[in-house]
Write an enzyme that holds these catalytic residues in place. Structure first.
Site, PDB file in Angstrom:
ATOM      1  N   ASP A  49      -0.663   7.107 -43.815  1.00  0.00           N
ATOM      2  CA  ASP A  49      -1.738   7.849 -43.147  1.00  0.00           C
ATOM      3  C   ASP A  49      -2.284   6.922 -42.061  1.00  0.00           C
ATOM      4  O   ASP A  49      -2.773   5.834 -42.360  1.00  0.00           O
ATOM      5  CB  ASP A  49      -2.821   8.199 -44.175  1.00  0.00           C
ATOM      6  CG  ASP A  49      -3.992   8.946 -43.543  1.00  0.00           C
ATOM      7  OD1 ASP A  49      -4.020   9.099 -42.300  1.00  0.00           O
ATOM      8  OD2 ASP A  49      -4.878   9.373 -44.313  1.00  0.00           O
ATOM      9  N   ALA A  73      -0.163  10.429 -33.235  1.00  0.00           N
ATOM     10  CA  ALA A  73      -1.458  10.613 -32.580  1.00  0.00           C
ATOM     11  C   ALA A  73      -2.140  11.827 -33.176  1.00  0.00           C
ATOM     12  O   ALA A  73      -1.489  12.711 -33.735  1.00  0.00           O
ATOM     13  CB  ALA A  73      -1.275  10.826 -31.069  1.00  0.00           C
ATOM     14  N   TYR A  74      -3.450  11.839 -33.037  1.00  0.00           N
ATOM     15  CA  TYR A  74      -4.220  13.051 -33.329  1.00  0.00           C
ATOM     16  C   TYR A  74      -4.205  13.852 -32.037  1.00  0.00           C
ATOM     17  O   TYR A  74      -4.834  13.445 -31.054  1.00  0.00           O
ATOM     18  CB  TYR A  74      -5.645  12.666 -33.738  1.00  0.00           C
ATOM     19  CG  TYR A  74      -6.507  13.849 -34.113  1.00  0.00           C
ATOM     20  CD1 TYR A  74      -6.860  14.085 -35.441  1.00  0.00           C
ATOM     21  CD2 TYR A  74      -6.968  14.730 -33.149  1.00  0.00           C
ATOM     22  CE1 TYR A  74      -7.645  15.179 -35.793  1.00  0.00           C
ATOM     23  CE2 TYR A  74      -7.741  15.824 -33.491  1.00  0.00           C
ATOM     24  CZ  TYR A  74      -8.081  16.047 -34.805  1.00  0.00           C
ATOM     25  OH  TYR A  74      -8.848  17.120 -35.139  1.00  0.00           O
ATOM     26  N   TYR A 138     -10.787  13.941 -27.572  1.00  0.00           N
ATOM     27  CA  TYR A 138      -9.391  13.494 -27.632  1.00  0.00           C
ATOM     28  C   TYR A 138      -9.123  12.452 -26.541  1.00  0.00           C
ATOM     29  O   TYR A 138      -8.589  11.377 -26.814  1.00  0.00           O
ATOM     30  CB  TYR A 138      -8.461  14.699 -27.465  1.00  0.00           C
ATOM     31  CG  TYR A 138      -7.009  14.351 -27.198  1.00  0.00           C
ATOM     32  CD1 TYR A 138      -6.191  13.836 -28.202  1.00  0.00           C
ATOM     33  CD2 TYR A 138      -6.459  14.538 -25.926  1.00  0.00           C
ATOM     34  CE1 TYR A 138      -4.862  13.520 -27.933  1.00  0.00           C
ATOM     35  CE2 TYR A 138      -5.137  14.227 -25.654  1.00  0.00           C
ATOM     36  CZ  TYR A 138      -4.347  13.711 -26.667  1.00  0.00           C
ATOM     37  OH  TYR A 138      -3.034  13.387 -26.406  1.00  0.00           O
TER      38      TYR A 138
HETATM   39  N1  LIG Z   1       1.303  16.930 -26.725  1.00  0.00           N
HETATM   40  C1  LIG Z   1       0.855  16.740 -25.501  1.00  0.00           C
HETATM   41  O1  LIG Z   1       0.711  17.680 -24.706  1.00  0.00           O
HETATM   42  C2  LIG Z   1       0.539  15.351 -25.018  1.00  0.00           C
HETATM   43  C3  LIG Z   1       0.010  15.174 -23.724  1.00  0.00           C
HETATM   44  C4  LIG Z   1      -0.270  13.884 -23.280  1.00  0.00           C
HETATM   45  C5  LIG Z   1      -0.026  12.807 -24.104  1.00  0.00           C
HETATM   46  N2  LIG Z   1       0.465  12.998 -25.351  1.00  0.00           N
HETATM   47  C6  LIG Z   1       0.674  11.834 -26.214  1.00  0.00           C
HETATM   48  O2  LIG Z   1       2.062  11.717 -26.450  1.00  0.00           O
HETATM   49  C7  LIG Z   1       2.278  11.161 -27.751  1.00  0.00           C
HETATM   50  C8  LIG Z   1       3.225  12.048 -28.532  1.00  0.00           C
HETATM   51  O3  LIG Z   1       2.624  13.336 -28.656  1.00  0.00           O
HETATM   52  P1  LIG Z   1       3.359  14.548 -29.388  1.00  0.00           P
HETATM   53  O4  LIG Z   1       3.096  15.757 -28.586  1.00  0.00           O
HETATM   54  O5  LIG Z   1       4.756  14.166 -29.757  1.00  0.00           O
HETATM   55  O6  LIG Z   1       2.461  14.655 -30.721  1.00  0.00           O
HETATM   56  P2  LIG Z   1       2.700  15.580 -31.996  1.00  0.00           P
HETATM   57  O7  LIG Z   1       3.892  16.430 -31.840  1.00  0.00           O
HETATM   58  O8  LIG Z   1       1.368  16.218 -32.298  1.00  0.00           O
HETATM   59  O9  LIG Z   1       3.033  14.508 -33.126  1.00  0.00           O
HETATM   60  C9  LIG Z   1       2.039  13.644 -33.601  1.00  0.00           C
HETATM   61  C10 LIG Z   1       2.606  12.817 -34.701  1.00  0.00           C
HETATM   62  O10 LIG Z   1       1.520  12.073 -35.275  1.00  0.00           O
HETATM   63  C11 LIG Z   1       1.545  12.275 -36.681  1.00  0.00           C
HETATM   64  N3  LIG Z   1       0.219  12.155 -37.272  1.00  0.00           N
HETATM   65  C12 LIG Z   1      -0.910  12.784 -36.906  1.00  0.00           C
HETATM   66  N4  LIG Z   1      -1.907  12.429 -37.734  1.00  0.00           N
HETATM   67  C13 LIG Z   1      -1.394  11.552 -38.624  1.00  0.00           C
HETATM   68  C14 LIG Z   1      -1.914  10.830 -39.722  1.00  0.00           C
HETATM   69  N5  LIG Z   1      -3.199  10.922 -40.101  1.00  0.00           N
HETATM   70  N6  LIG Z   1      -1.092  10.013 -40.407  1.00  0.00           N
HETATM   71  C15 LIG Z   1       0.212   9.918 -40.059  1.00  0.00           C
HETATM   72  N7  LIG Z   1       0.777  10.570 -39.042  1.00  0.00           N
HETATM   73  C16 LIG Z   1      -0.029  11.382 -38.338  1.00  0.00           C
HETATM   74  C17 LIG Z   1       2.085  13.672 -36.866  1.00  0.00           C
HETATM   75  O11 LIG Z   1       2.489  13.863 -38.182  1.00  0.00           O
HETATM   76  P3  LIG Z   1       2.600  15.354 -38.806  1.00  0.00           P
HETATM   77  O12 LIG Z   1       3.848  15.944 -38.185  1.00  0.00           O
HETATM   78  O13 LIG Z   1       2.725  15.129 -40.264  1.00  0.00           O
HETATM   79  O14 LIG Z   1       1.346  16.067 -38.415  1.00  0.00           O
HETATM   80  C18 LIG Z   1       3.217  13.639 -35.845  1.00  0.00           C
HETATM   81  O15 LIG Z   1       4.321  12.940 -36.357  1.00  0.00           O
HETATM   82  C19 LIG Z   1       0.894  11.000 -28.369  1.00  0.00           C
HETATM   83  O16 LIG Z   1       0.437   9.697 -28.171  1.00  0.00           O
HETATM   84  C20 LIG Z   1       0.029  11.960 -27.568  1.00  0.00           C
HETATM   85  O17 LIG Z   1      -1.340  11.567 -27.547  1.00  0.00           O
HETATM   86  C21 LIG Z   1       0.774  14.252 -25.826  1.00  0.00           C
END
Ligand SMILES: NC(=O)c1ccc[n+]([C@@H]2O[C@H](COP(=O)([O-])OP(=O)(O)OC[C@H]3O[C@@H](n4cnc5c(N)ncnc54)[C@H](OP(=O)(O)O)[C@@H]3O)[C@@H](O)[C@H]2O)c1
Length: 319
Positions: A49, A73-74, A138
């Site tokens: 976690d 990430a959250y 966020y």
């Molecule tokens: N998505 C966007 O549009 C966006 C835009 C700009 C930047 N980013 C950045 O890009 C990066 C990748 O984003 P993404 O879209 O691939 O994110 P994502 O699909 O939401 O995946 C987030 C990951 O974090 C894990 N996670 C969240 N809370 C957790 C906790 N308490 N303990 C352990 N694991 C936890 C999730 O696990 P679960 O699968 O179990 O929930 C998942 O593996 C992040 O740093 C994000 O801030 C994303």
């Protein structure tokens, strides 16, 4: 060890890689992309976690990595407004723990941040030297994570990206395709501009840069450690992105195209405010590493093709 390359204790050995958050959109692609680079330990919520710093330290020490890729990430932008402490724990405190552990063992930390660190007020694209001023919890939590890493002794690469989507996970593209099955008309915000960036393009560029850095191709870590913008090229509104999705999805996936209406942000109230213009300049990335991501249109083509292949193989598998 000389300072001209990053890891491993024994340079003839392949670097040990820890991927945190491998169930996410990006983490999943990173795990695939880095498969040949070195032995990988990939962890998700089941084994750690991110809000538990002691457990996180334990996991890093056990994995003994040379490279840490933090894709966890959250990312629930609206929910973060009411879960500030949790967003901060995962997006700010966990990166600090990873940076401390990376510094301790001279590992390279790769971290991802967001266009939502900016307030959207700029006319042109945002550079790494522009002052961040997040509009929502966020964005503030992600900015605090960047700063924690920058203030650590860890060698690091922080890649700020935007509007991430791909063939898996929760994202705008898959939400649009689902909504198209459920509704005939959709209203989409047309006054927020950004650069949709596919998880595939992001993972590929990360792989190119990290393997280059590990091989010493970019000079010493002092030359390249730092913060970079990394998005697909070009820009579009959410409305324009939806149009592009449905044109391709109709042609390649046989998907139904709903009637689209452009609307203003004020007509689609959300818990979190979002920047009007969050287009990031990728010039620093290109100049330092010679890496450029594809246009958002060609990255979208690639993701739609991958969905098409998946649906074709599912269809043929079910016959
Ligand atoms: N998505 C966007 O549009 C966006 C835009 C700009 C930047 N980013 C950045 O890009 C990066 C990748 O984003 P993404 O879209 O691939 O994110 P994502 O699909 O939401 O995946 C987030 C990951 O974090 C894990 N996670 C969240 N809370 C957790 C906790 N308490 N303990 C352990 N694991 C936890 C999730 O696990 P679960 O699968 O179990 O929930 C998942 O593996 C992040 O740093 C994000 O801030 C994303």
């Amino acid at each position: 060890m000389t300072d001209s390359s990053v890891p491993a204790a024994n340079p003839s050995e392949k670097p040990r890689i820890l991927i945190v958050g491998n169930s996410g959109q990006l983490g999943r692609e990173l795990e695939r992309m880095f498969a040949g680079v070195g032995p990988i330990v990939a962890v998700n919520r089941e084994s750690v976690d991110m809000a538990d710093p002691d457990r996180l330290r334990e996991v890093v020490r056990h994995a003994a990595p040379d490279v840490i890729l933090n894709a966890a990430a959250y990312t629930a932008v609206d929910r973060a407004e009411s879960e500030m402490a949790l967003a901060h724990a995962i997006n700010a405190l966990a990166p600090r723990v990873l940076a401390e552990e990376a510094a301790e063992r001279n590992a390279l930390l790769i971290h991802f941040s967001t266009d939502y660190v900016f307030d959207g007020s700029k006319q042109g694209s945002w550079t790494e030297t522009d002052a961040p001023a997040p509009l929502n919890v966020y964005g503030a939590s992600k900015l605090a994570g960047e700063q924690a890493i920058q203030n650590s002794r860890a060698r690091h690469l922080i890649f700020r990206t935007s509007w991430v989507y791909g063939p898996h996970g929760k994202n705008f593209l898959l939400t649009m395709l689902r909504l198209a099955r459920e509704r005939d008309r959709l209203s989409i915000v047309d006054d927020q501009i950004g650069a949709p960036t596919s998880s595939l393009a992001l993972a590929r560029a990360t792989h190119a840069i990290v393997t280059g850095a590990l091989a010493g191709r970019f000079g010493s870590p002092q030359d390249w450690s730092g913060l970079y913008h990394m998005t697909c090229a070009g820009s579009v509104s959410w409305f324009g992105f939806a149009q592009a999705i449905f044109t391709r999805a109709a042609n390649q996936l046989g998907a139904k195209s709903p009637e689209l209406t452009p609307i203003a942000t004020k007509d689609y109230p959300t818990a979190a405010a979002r920047p009007r213009n969050s287009v990031l300049s990728n010039e620093k990335l290109r100049a330092r590493f010679g890496v450029e991501l594809p246009t958002w249109q060609s990255a979208l083509d690639e993701v739609i093709s991958s969905l098409q292949q998946t649906s074709e193989s599912e269809t043929s598998g079910s016959e």
